[in-house]
Design an enzyme around this catalytic site. Sequence first.
Site, mmCIF file in Angstrom:
data_model
loop_
_atom_site.group_PDB
_atom_site.id
_atom_site.type_symbol
_atom_site.label_atom_id
_atom_site.label_comp_id
_atom_site.label_asym_id
_atom_site.label_seq_id
_atom_site.Cartn_x
_atom_site.Cartn_y
_atom_site.Cartn_z
ATOM 1 N N SER A 215 -2.659 -1.391 -3.462
ATOM 2 C CA SER A 215 -3.385 -0.730 -2.658
ATOM 3 C C SER A 215 -4.487 -0.127 -3.597
ATOM 4 C CB SER A 215 -2.696 0.226 -1.786
ATOM 5 O OG SER A 215 -3.517 1.419 -1.196
ATOM 6 N N TYR B 86 3.502 7.066 -1.434
ATOM 7 C CA TYR B 86 2.947 5.797 -1.266
ATOM 8 C C TYR B 86 2.277 5.305 -2.650
ATOM 9 C CZ TYR B 86 0.568 1.989 1.134
ATOM 10 O OH TYR B 86 -0.168 0.650 1.314
HETATM 11 P P1 NAD Z 1 2.257 -3.614 9.061
HETATM 12 O O1 NAD Z 1 3.159 -2.358 9.249
HETATM 13 O O2 NAD Z 1 1.410 -4.347 10.056
HETATM 14 O O3 NAD Z 1 3.376 -5.153 8.525
HETATM 15 C C1 NAD Z 1 4.504 -4.687 7.527
HETATM 16 C C2 NAD Z 1 5.557 -5.822 7.742
HETATM 17 O O4 NAD Z 1 6.507 -5.620 7.051
HETATM 18 C C3 NAD Z 1 6.074 -5.510 9.310
HETATM 19 O O5 NAD Z 1 6.267 -6.573 10.020
HETATM 20 C C4 NAD Z 1 7.371 -4.934 8.753
HETATM 21 O O6 NAD Z 1 8.452 -5.255 9.921
HETATM 22 C C5 NAD Z 1 7.531 -5.900 7.692
HETATM 23 N N1 NAD Z 1 8.771 -4.999 6.657
HETATM 24 C C6 NAD Z 1 8.810 -3.831 6.626
HETATM 25 N N2 NAD Z 1 9.821 -3.384 5.884
HETATM 26 C C7 NAD Z 1 10.457 -4.641 5.417
HETATM 27 C C8 NAD Z 1 11.465 -5.203 4.682
HETATM 28 N N3 NAD Z 1 12.351 -4.021 4.035
HETATM 29 N N4 NAD Z 1 11.924 -6.122 4.543
HETATM 30 C C9 NAD Z 1 11.064 -7.036 5.281
HETATM 31 N N5 NAD Z 1 10.062 -6.850 5.804
HETATM 32 C C10 NAD Z 1 9.712 -5.620 6.051
HETATM 33 O O7 NAD Z 1 1.394 -3.462 7.609
HETATM 34 P P2 NAD Z 1 0.177 -4.084 6.979
HETATM 35 O O8 NAD Z 1 -0.923 -3.229 7.126
HETATM 36 O O9 NAD Z 1 0.044 -5.412 7.371
HETATM 37 O O10 NAD Z 1 0.619 -4.167 5.392
HETATM 38 C C11 NAD Z 1 1.237 -5.037 4.728
HETATM 39 C C12 NAD Z 1 1.098 -4.562 3.420
HETATM 40 O O11 NAD Z 1 -0.388 -4.297 2.947
HETATM 41 C C13 NAD Z 1 2.096 -3.423 2.912
HETATM 42 O O12 NAD Z 1 2.516 -3.519 1.905
HETATM 43 C C14 NAD Z 1 1.109 -2.367 2.858
HETATM 44 O O13 NAD Z 1 1.472 -1.195 1.979
HETATM 45 C C15 NAD Z 1 -0.145 -3.130 2.392
HETATM 46 N N6 NAD Z 1 -1.596 -2.390 2.320
HETATM 47 C C16 NAD Z 1 -1.768 -2.000 3.676
HETATM 48 C C17 NAD Z 1 -3.244 -1.428 3.843
HETATM 49 C C18 NAD Z 1 -3.569 -0.970 5.159
HETATM 50 O O14 NAD Z 1 -4.327 -0.379 5.393
HETATM 51 N N7 NAD Z 1 -3.135 -1.595 6.274
HETATM 52 C C19 NAD Z 1 -3.704 -1.018 2.618
HETATM 53 C C20 NAD Z 1 -3.370 -1.451 1.187
HETATM 54 C C21 NAD Z 1 -2.309 -2.099 1.228
#
Ligand code: NAD
Length: 259
Positions: free
Chosen positions: A143, A156
């Site tokens: 991120s 985070y």
């Molecule tokens: P989201 O919450 O929509 O999806 C995350 C998914 O991961 C969920 O379906 C959840 O059930 C699953 N999950 C959580 N813990 C888990 C575990 N222990 N084992 C298996 N599955 C698990 O989130 P997103 O926004 O799509 O984020 C996805 C990734 O992108 C994350 O790593 C997040 O940190 C990263 N990210 C997101 C953003 C943002 O702004 N959305 C920015 C930078 C990085």
Amino acid sequence: MNKRLTNKVTVITGAGSGIGRCSALLFAREGAVVVVNDLNEANGRAVVTEIQEAGGQALFVEADVSEAESVKTMVQTVMDEYGKIDVLFNNAGISNVGALHEVDVEQWDRIMNVNVKGVFLPCKFSLPFMMERYAGTIINMSSCVAEIGLARRAAYGATKGAVLALTKAMQVDYAPHGIRINALVPGTIMTPFVQNYLQNAYDDPQAAIASIKKRQLSGELGTPQDVAYAALFLASDESKFMMGSPLYIDGGATFGKDA
Ligand code: NAD
């Protein structure tokens, strides 16, 4: 038309929602066999159904990426079913909003376990199979918070910094085995992850979203598609000269400043 991931077996963790879900649908359209992992069975199975109804190939494997036995079983299931793992996309992650003194010890352990150990374990158990074939691509989800100090994101940010460091160090060890490892570095992307923390961690979610939008030079948040297309590039052979690299998809949040 040539597809970009024809017959590539791709494992995407946390693929039941947000960026993972969008990547799973895109990878499948590009010919990949997609292993949809998530903790949330209903969401994961819904993604598999969507892929299959569109004519693609997918399998749901429930596993908690922070639990060694669970991940080991997932990797073995994929090997038994398909005999190889071409692409591992370590996408699953959770958020935490708060200054460090506000972070409970349990929250710290949980986010480290999911966001860091949850990258280590799928890599650890998949790498021996990739090494046997002298082939494989790993994509780790970092991120832009790994690069910029952002208010109330210490725990985070620490996890995402660890993922970036891990990516670079791992690449050195596995380049001689024909394996590429790169990281995605998104800015703020509108997904359930962001919707949840806006609702739960801010007194005024509307003011919070306005301030988050300002961080991007684009003035807007990213979409899951923006990140999925970057993941597709890293997963495909088109990125074969990218090794140990962060790929920024952040609307200018990391390197830009408009004043
Ligand atoms: P989201 O919450 O929509 O999806 C995350 C998914 O991961 C969920 O379906 C959840 O059930 C699953 N999950 C959580 N813990 C888990 C575990 N222990 N084992 C298996 N599955 C698990 O989130 P997103 O926004 O799509 O984020 C996805 C990734 O992108 C994350 O790593 C997040 O940190 C990263 N990210 C997101 C953003 C943002 O702004 N959305 C920015 C930078 C990085």
